[in-house]
Write a protein that holds these residues in place. Structure first.
Motif, PDB file in Angstrom:
ATOM      1  N   GLU A  52       0.834  -1.202   0.000  1.00 32.82           N
ATOM      2  CA  GLU A  52       0.000   0.000   0.000  1.00 32.82           C
ATOM      3  C   GLU A  52       0.868   1.251   0.000  1.00 32.82           C
ATOM      4  OE1 GLU A  52      -2.332  -0.505   3.485  1.00 32.82           O
ATOM      5  OE2 GLU A  52      -3.468  -2.190   2.654  1.00 32.82           O
ATOM      6  N   LYS A  53       1.928   1.224   0.795  1.00 34.04           N
ATOM      7  CA  LYS A  53       2.827   2.379   0.844  1.00 34.04           C
ATOM      8  C   LYS A  53       3.575   2.543  -0.475  1.00 34.04           C
ATOM      9  CE  LYS A  53       6.216   4.638   3.732  1.00 34.04           C
ATOM     10  NZ  LYS A  53       6.914   4.644   5.005  1.00 34.04           N
ATOM     11  N   ASN A  55       2.549   1.597  -3.448  1.00 34.98           N
ATOM     12  CA  ASN A  55       1.588   2.103  -4.434  1.00 34.98           C
ATOM     13  C   ASN A  55       1.295   3.589  -4.228  1.00 34.98           C
ATOM     14  OD1 ASN A  55       1.355  -0.342  -5.753  1.00 34.98           O
ATOM     15  ND2 ASN A  55      -0.323  -1.036  -4.459  1.00 34.98           N
ATOM     16  N   ALA A  56       1.209   4.025  -2.981  1.00 38.15           N
ATOM     17  CA  ALA A  56       0.953   5.442  -2.703  1.00 38.15           C
ATOM     18  C   ALA A  56       2.111   6.307  -3.194  1.00 38.15           C
ATOM     19  CB  ALA A  56       0.723   5.650  -1.213  1.00 38.15           C
ATOM     20  N   ILE A  57       3.333   5.864  -2.965  1.00 38.88           N
ATOM     21  CA  ILE A  57       4.506   6.608  -3.430  1.00 38.88           C
ATOM     22  C   ILE A  57       4.530   6.645  -4.952  1.00 38.88           C
ATOM     23  CG2 ILE A  57       7.031   6.574  -3.554  1.00 38.88           C
ATOM     24  CD1 ILE A  57       6.962   5.386  -0.673  1.00 38.88           C
ATOM     25  N   ARG A  59       1.959   6.415  -7.034  1.00 44.83           N
ATOM     26  CA  ARG A  59       0.902   7.331  -7.515  1.00 44.83           C
ATOM     27  C   ARG A  59       1.315   8.784  -7.351  1.00 44.83           C
ATOM     28  NH1 ARG A  59      -2.406   3.514  -5.140  1.00 44.83           N
ATOM     29  NH2 ARG A  59      -2.519   4.697  -3.210  1.00 44.83           N
ATOM     30  N   ARG A  60       1.918   9.093  -6.207  1.00 46.41           N
ATOM     31  CA  ARG A  60       2.342  10.466  -5.955  1.00 46.41           C
ATOM     32  C   ARG A  60       3.402  10.903  -6.964  1.00 46.41           C
ATOM     33  NH1 ARG A  60       3.726  10.017  -0.534  1.00 46.41           N
ATOM     34  NH2 ARG A  60       5.899  10.326  -0.991  1.00 46.41           N
TER      35      ARG A  60
END
Length: 106
Positions: A52-53, A55-57, A59-60
């Motif tokens: 999850e982390k 993927n968040a990085i 996307r950002r």
């Protein structure tokens, strides 16, 4: 229960005072490190990173604006042309870097 030699117990107590931990914790950490070094137990990542982390990085980063409008080939062409103009470490001007290997040619 293990009976430790006096020198080992004294060393554990000194390390505990210096580190602010209990002697038992100092001994456990030392044993864990040694067990990992010997392959008795697997080395564990100190900071587990979940997907999850990641993927968040990702996307950002993907949502950030493009700062250089040139194509990738234009950027690489410029980088290689700059590299071929660099001087030899001893100041010779007849040295060039070849684009494919990065080796110097005379």
């Amino acid at each position: 229960m293990l009976h430790l030699p006096r020198e080992t117990e004294q060393l554990a107590r000194l390390m505990a005072v210096r580190s602010g931990r209990k002697p038992e914790d100092v001994i456990r950490v030392a044993l864990e490190r040694e067990a990992q070094a010997l392959g008795v137990v697997p080395v564990q990542s100190p900071l587990p990173v979940g997907m999850e982390k990641v993927n968040a990085i990702t996307r950002r980063a993907a949502n950030r604006p493009l700062l250089d409008p040139r194509s990738a080939s234009e950027i690489l062409d410029e980088a290689w042309s700059d590299a071929s103009r660099r001087l030899h470490p001893h100041g010779c001007r007849d040295v060039a870097l070849t684009p494919l290997t990065g080796r110097q040619s005379f």
